[in-house]
Design a protein around this motif. Structure first.
Motif, PDB file in Angstrom:
ATOM      1  N   TYR A 120       0.854  -1.191   0.000  1.00 43.33           N
ATOM      2  CA  TYR A 120       0.000   0.000   0.000  1.00 43.33           C
ATOM      3  C   TYR A 120       0.891   1.243   0.000  1.00 43.33           C
ATOM      4  N   PRO A 121       1.280   1.733  -1.168  1.00 42.63           N
ATOM      5  CA  PRO A 121       2.149   2.915  -1.224  1.00 42.63           C
ATOM      6  C   PRO A 121       1.503   4.098  -0.495  1.00 42.63           C
ATOM      7  N   VAL A 122       2.338   4.840   0.230  1.00 40.42           N
ATOM      8  CA  VAL A 122       1.832   5.903   1.096  1.00 40.42           C
ATOM      9  C   VAL A 122       1.677   7.207   0.311  1.00 40.42           C
ATOM     10  N   GLU A 123       0.580   7.897   0.545  1.00 36.01           N
ATOM     11  CA  GLU A 123       0.385   9.213  -0.068  1.00 36.01           C
ATOM     12  C   GLU A 123       1.085  10.268   0.780  1.00 36.01           C
ATOM     13  N   LEU A 124       1.842  11.124   0.143  1.00 38.80           N
ATOM     14  CA  LEU A 124       2.540  12.183   0.867  1.00 38.80           C
ATOM     15  C   LEU A 124       2.110  13.548   0.331  1.00 38.80           C
TER      16      LEU A 124
ATOM     17  N   ASN B 182       2.153  10.051  -4.801  1.00 39.08           N
ATOM     18  CA  ASN B 182       0.997   9.143  -4.708  1.00 39.08           C
ATOM     19  C   ASN B 182      -0.342   9.808  -4.405  1.00 39.08           C
ATOM     20  N   GLU B 183      -0.345  11.106  -4.180  1.00 37.25           N
ATOM     21  CA  GLU B 183      -1.595  11.749  -3.788  1.00 37.25           C
ATOM     22  C   GLU B 183      -2.572  11.767  -4.961  1.00 37.25           C
ATOM     23  N   GLY B 184      -3.715  11.171  -4.753  1.00 36.26           N
ATOM     24  CA  GLY B 184      -4.735  11.129  -5.791  1.00 36.26           C
ATOM     25  C   GLY B 184      -4.397  10.189  -6.943  1.00 36.26           C
ATOM     26  N   PHE B 185      -3.338   9.385  -6.789  1.00 36.81           N
ATOM     27  CA  PHE B 185      -2.996   8.411  -7.829  1.00 36.81           C
ATOM     28  C   PHE B 185      -4.000   7.255  -7.760  1.00 36.81           C
ATOM     29  N   SER B 186      -4.293   6.672  -8.915  1.00 32.02           N
ATOM     30  CA  SER B 186      -5.110   5.459  -8.907  1.00 32.02           C
ATOM     31  C   SER B 186      -4.254   4.316  -8.370  1.00 32.02           C
ATOM     32  N   GLY B 187      -4.907   3.194  -8.050  1.00 33.68           N
ATOM     33  CA  GLY B 187      -4.170   2.041  -7.538  1.00 33.68           C
ATOM     34  C   GLY B 187      -3.035   1.635  -8.464  1.00 33.68           C
ATOM     35  N   GLY B 188      -3.324   1.603  -9.759  1.00 38.48           N
ATOM     36  CA  GLY B 188      -2.322   1.207 -10.739  1.00 38.48           C
ATOM     37  C   GLY B 188      -1.185   2.212 -10.827  1.00 38.48           C
ATOM     38  N   GLU B 189      -1.536   3.480 -10.745  1.00 36.66           N
ATOM     39  CA  GLU B 189      -0.501   4.531 -10.806  1.00 36.66           C
ATOM     40  C   GLU B 189       0.438   4.449  -9.609  1.00 36.66           C
ATOM     41  N   LYS B 190      -0.141   4.140  -8.462  1.00 32.50           N
ATOM     42  CA  LYS B 190       0.689   4.009  -7.256  1.00 32.50           C
ATOM     43  C   LYS B 190       1.698   2.874  -7.410  1.00 32.50           C
TER      44      LYS B 190
ATOM     45  N   THR C 120       2.799  -6.501  -5.337  1.00 32.97           N
ATOM     46  CA  THR C 120       2.747  -5.421  -6.320  1.00 32.97           C
ATOM     47  C   THR C 120       1.643  -5.672  -7.346  1.00 32.97           C
ATOM     48  N   ASP C 121       1.229  -6.940  -7.476  1.00 35.36           N
ATOM     49  CA  ASP C 121       0.199  -7.271  -8.465  1.00 35.36           C
ATOM     50  C   ASP C 121      -1.219  -7.064  -7.942  1.00 35.36           C
ATOM     51  N   SER C 122      -1.357  -6.932  -6.622  1.00 37.43           N
ATOM     52  CA  SER C 122      -2.730  -6.889  -6.103  1.00 37.43           C
ATOM     53  C   SER C 122      -3.440  -5.613  -6.532  1.00 37.43           C
ATOM     54  N   GLY C 123      -4.666  -5.755  -6.888  1.00 42.36           N
ATOM     55  CA  GLY C 123      -5.490  -4.610  -7.272  1.00 42.36           C
ATOM     56  C   GLY C 123      -5.197  -4.060  -8.658  1.00 42.36           C
ATOM     57  N   LEU C 124      -4.391  -4.767  -9.438  1.00 42.05           N
ATOM     58  CA  LEU C 124      -4.074  -4.262 -10.783  1.00 42.05           C
ATOM     59  C   LEU C 124      -4.941  -4.939 -11.836  1.00 42.05           C
ATOM     60  N   ASP C 125      -5.383  -4.155 -12.806  1.00 44.89           N
ATOM     61  CA  ASP C 125      -6.062  -4.797 -13.931  1.00 44.89           C
ATOM     62  C   ASP C 125      -4.995  -5.394 -14.848  1.00 44.89           C
TER      63      ASP C 125
ATOM     64  N   ILE D 201       7.423   1.043  -8.911  1.00 38.90           N
ATOM     65  CA  ILE D 201       8.392   0.439  -9.833  1.00 38.90           C
ATOM     66  C   ILE D 201       9.299   1.520 -10.433  1.00 38.90           C
ATOM     67  N   LEU D 202       8.737   2.724 -10.614  1.00 41.77           N
ATOM     68  CA  LEU D 202       9.571   3.840 -11.091  1.00 41.77           C
ATOM     69  C   LEU D 202      10.672   4.135 -10.069  1.00 41.77           C
ATOM     70  N   GLN D 203      10.294   4.137  -8.807  1.00 42.58           N
ATOM     71  CA  GLN D 203      11.294   4.367  -7.753  1.00 42.58           C
ATOM     72  C   GLN D 203      12.373   3.290  -7.793  1.00 42.58           C
ATOM     73  N   MET D 204      11.918   2.058  -7.998  1.00 47.33           N
ATOM     74  CA  MET D 204      12.864   0.942  -8.102  1.00 47.33           C
ATOM     75  C   MET D 204      13.802   1.160  -9.283  1.00 47.33           C
ATOM     76  N   ALA D 205      13.251   1.601 -10.409  1.00 47.70           N
ATOM     77  CA  ALA D 205      14.056   1.820 -11.607  1.00 47.70           C
ATOM     78  C   ALA D 205      15.088   2.922 -11.376  1.00 47.70           C
ATOM     79  N   VAL D 206      14.698   3.954 -10.648  1.00 51.22           N
ATOM     80  CA  VAL D 206      15.604   5.078 -10.395  1.00 51.22           C
ATOM     81  C   VAL D 206      16.680   4.689  -9.381  1.00 51.22           C
ATOM     82  N   LEU D 207      16.274   3.997  -8.331  1.00 50.52           N
ATOM     83  CA  LEU D 207      17.215   3.691  -7.245  1.00 50.52           C
ATOM     84  C   LEU D 207      18.124   2.495  -7.557  1.00 50.52           C
ATOM     85  N   GLU D 208      17.724   1.692  -8.545  1.00 56.81           N
ATOM     86  CA  GLU D 208      18.509   0.526  -8.978  1.00 56.81           C
ATOM     87  C   GLU D 208      19.006  -0.316  -7.812  1.00 56.81           C
TER      88      GLU D 208
END
Lengths: 442, 252
Positions: free
Chosen positions: B86-90, B143-151, B172-177, B156-163
């Motif tokens: 559950y990614p946190v909204e900041l 994450n503020e106002g992001f849809s579940g998928g966007e969150k 990570t798959d839960s709640g995704l279409d 994963i974007l953070q993962m890609a940046v932080l390597e």
């Protein structure tokens, strides 16, 4: 209740001394107003915690000092460098400097004024009785409800006097810089009067600072009158010495379709009390009150706002936030009065607080008194801590705990700062925020 | 890369992990499956250092170092990453500033120079394409106002940046279409390499059709009750967690 007769006697004797230094002005009509005010002061007691409006704010430490009148000649004159340290980097403004409450034309900076506009000191305004000044003061000056406002009027001699004629827009913000400087423990009592004519526009920054962290007492009153369809934008930055006391009353009245926006930012002073009374007297007027108090150590900051919806079709939005560390204490009392006949009122109020330590505390109280039936009013108050989930989320990305806290504090405070129109002020306030809380977080 | 030995952990005095043993090498993808309440998310969070979880026994060595002794931020800087269930909204925290701060904290820790705003933006653009994320999300609050998928995509974007060297993806798959799942899975696959390892915590086999694991572990009641190859996931899907558990008990 402690006996306050001795300290009252002290201020009464101070008034005698003040009178003796007035020379010719003693016979002026304004001095009658002062004398009435000191008479009123003699009758009433200082506020105490048995009174509902002062329940959480114990001002008795202020009464333990025998503050002398600020002596213009004895004061350490701030250097140009010190003044520029208090200015907002890169902001074009009209600068009015007051040293211990007295206007200093030498240190001020005033580009030429539009015709008919007056931007200067109350002292000068009283010397050259302008119709507006004498009219305004005699009509509006009231000793008020408490000993502090009575005392301010009794000693009223200087402060900013601003009169913007109908239809005039003052482009640069007016930076009213009140500098307190030693030596000695003194009281300064600026009285600021701002009159904005019909369709006029003015921005004011009321800024209180200290040069040397001394012990002193600022007892300020600011009157703002916003004429029909005018726009008054006011920022108050209370950044006094942590050893000082600051009691202030801001009285605002709005004519029809006038717009008033205020940002009250409280960083300094050991005890700070701000009464902010806004009367929406004219139909269709609008008031926005935003505020932020950042407290640590043993600081006490108390905001008492009263929004008086006296006419129909008015709206008010109030949004105050507090961040408290150490053993500090925050008080917020937000009263909204909707008078009979003030239909179609739209009023919103919110107070949110974050407590960073175990010993800091907040007393928050909304007060709604509604006598009209077609109104929309809402209010809310919260007191909480930094969200643990949010802290962990930031830390899990490699951000240190201290920095994570700072980021969240910033985020919390930012929506109060974000609407400040002057970018330079906003930037400086953000810097103050970071300096204050980076140190506290470590 | 990661060696977990007899790990016990509790939340609010309740023991959730009851002796986990797991070894993950560089280049491997491990899937941890199990029913709700089996301790999957607890394991993920304990590895990331969530303060509410108390380790009561055992150890976890990450590249030979005591992972559990490190502060959460140190783990991140050392290369451990948790994609939150559950990614946190900041609110009020800008997404781009946040990512740049996070990246530069890690770089400072590793003795690398910090990235300038410009250099960071260039890097970010590339990573955004990878996760097929809209530019507009960068100027918003985290994450503020992001849809579940966007969150989840933002994780994963953070993962890609932080390597990270070790990425733990918590449901990570839960709640995704299906489209969002495909995008997330493709991004993760692109981030797979010989140098890094991934632990996929999931409830469903579906994700493993897209991210094919080298190993599958079944977590049940705080313990790994069965381990196997990718075919184990299919078996679970077919027979359900209970039967797998019964087989394990019978075998012992």
């Amino acid at each position: 209740m402690a006996d306050t007769s001795q300290i009252k006697g002290w201020y009464l004797s101070l008034f005698k001394d003040f009178e003796n230094h007035l020379d010719g002005e003693k016979s002026s009509s304004f001095h009658k107003v002062r004398k009435e005010a000191i008479g009123r002061f003699a009758e009433i007691d200082f506020p105490n915690t048995h009174q509902e409006d002062w329940r959480f704010t114990d001002i008795s430490p202020i009464l333990r000092h025998t503050f002398s009148r600020a002596d213009k000649k004895a004061a350490t004159i701030p250097t140009k460098d010190q003044i520029s340290g208090f200015q907002f980097n890169g902001m074009k403004s009209r600068l009015l400097v007051f040293v211990n409450g007295s206007y200093s034309p030498e240190l001020s900076l005033q580009p030429p004024l539009p015709k008919g506009a007056v931007i200067g000191s109350l002292t000068d305004a009283l010397k050259n009785p302008h119709d507006i000044v004498s009219g305004h003061i005699s009509n509006n000056a009231s000793a008020g409800e408490n000993a502090f406002t009575a005392l301010n009027l009794a000693f009223a001699a200087d402060g900013a006097f601003v009169h913007i004629p109908d239809g005039v827009e003052i482009e640069e913000p007016l930076h009213l810089l009140f500098i307190s400087t030693g030596p000695g423990e003194f009281i300064s009592q600026p009285r600021n009067i701002i009159i904005a004519g019909k369709n006029s526009r003015v921005r004011i920054v009321e800024h209180y600072v200290s040069l040397d962290g001394g012990t002193y007492f600022t007892n300020a009153v600011t009157e703002i009158h916003a004429g029909e369809n005018s726009s008054v934008n006011a920022v108050k930055i209370q950044s006094e010495s942590l050893n000082s006391y600051h009691i202030a009353m801001t009285e605002v009245s709005l004519d029809s379709n006038a717009n008033y926006t205020s940002h009250g930012l409280s960083f300094g002073a050991s005890i700070y009390r701000h009464d902010l009374n806004v009367a929406l007297n004219g139909e269709g007027s609008d008031a926005t009150l935003e505020g932020l108090y950042l407290l640590s150590g043993n600081q006490l900051s108390d905001t008492h706002s009263m929004i008086d919806h006296a006419s129909p079709h008015c709206s008010s939005q109030e949004h105050y936030k507090g961040i408290l560390d150490g053993k500090s204490h925050g008080v917020f009392n937000g009263k909204i009065m909707v008078r009979k006949g003030a239909q179609q009122t739209n009023s919103y109020q919110e107070n949110r607080n974050i407590i960073l330590s175990n010993e800091a505390k907040v007393d928050t109280k909304p007060q709604l008194e509604i006598f009209a039936d077609d109104v929309k009013c809402s209010h809310g108050a919260t007191v909480g801590q930094l969200n643990r989930e949010s802290l962990f989320y930031l830390r899990s990305r490699g951000i240190s705990e201290d920095q994570a806290k700072l980021i969240l504090i910033y985020a919390f405070a930012s929506d109060v700062l974000k609407d400040i129109k002057e970018e330079e002020i906003r930037t400086q306030l953000e810097k103050m925020l970071s300096e204050r809380f980076l140190a506290a977080a470590r | 890369m990661l060696e977990i030995k007899d790990l016990h952990a509790s939340v609010e005095e309740k023991e959730i992990l009851k002796g986990i043993d797991l070894k993950v090498n560089a280049g491997e993808v491990h899937a941890i499956m199990g029913p709700n309440g089996s301790g999957k998310s607890t394991l993920a969070n304990v590895l990331a250092g969530r303060p509410e979880y108390r380790v009561t026994g055992g150890e976890a060595l990450y590249e030979g170092k005591d992972l559990l002794a490190m502060a959460p931020e140190t783990r991140a800087r050392e290369g451990v990453f948790l994609a939150f269930q559950y990614p946190v909204e900041l609110p009020g925290v800008n997404n781009t500033t946040f990512l740049r701060t996070a990246l530069n904290e890690g770089r400072k820790y590793r003795g690398q120079p910090e990235l300038s705003a410009g250099a960071f933006l260039a890097l970010l653009k590339k990573k955004m394409q990878l996760v097929e994320m809209a530019d507009t999300l960068l100027s918003r609050a985290v994450n503020e106002g992001f849809s579940g998928g966007e969150k989840k995509r933002n994780e994963i974007l953070q993962m890609a940046v932080l390597e990270p060297r070790l990425a733990i993806l918590d449901e990570t798959d839960s709640g995704l279409d299906i489209d969002a799942l495909r995008i997330v899975a493709n991004s993760v696959n692109k981030l797979r390499s010989k140098e890094n390892a991934i632990i996929l915590v999931t409830h469903y086999q579906r994700l493993l059709n897209y991210i094919v694991p080298d190993f599958v572990h079944v977590l049940y009641n705080g313990k790994i009750v069965k381990s196997g190859g990718k075919e184990l996931a299919l078996e679970l899907e077919e027979k359900g967690y209970d039967s797998v558990r019964q087989e394990e008990i019978a075998a012992k």
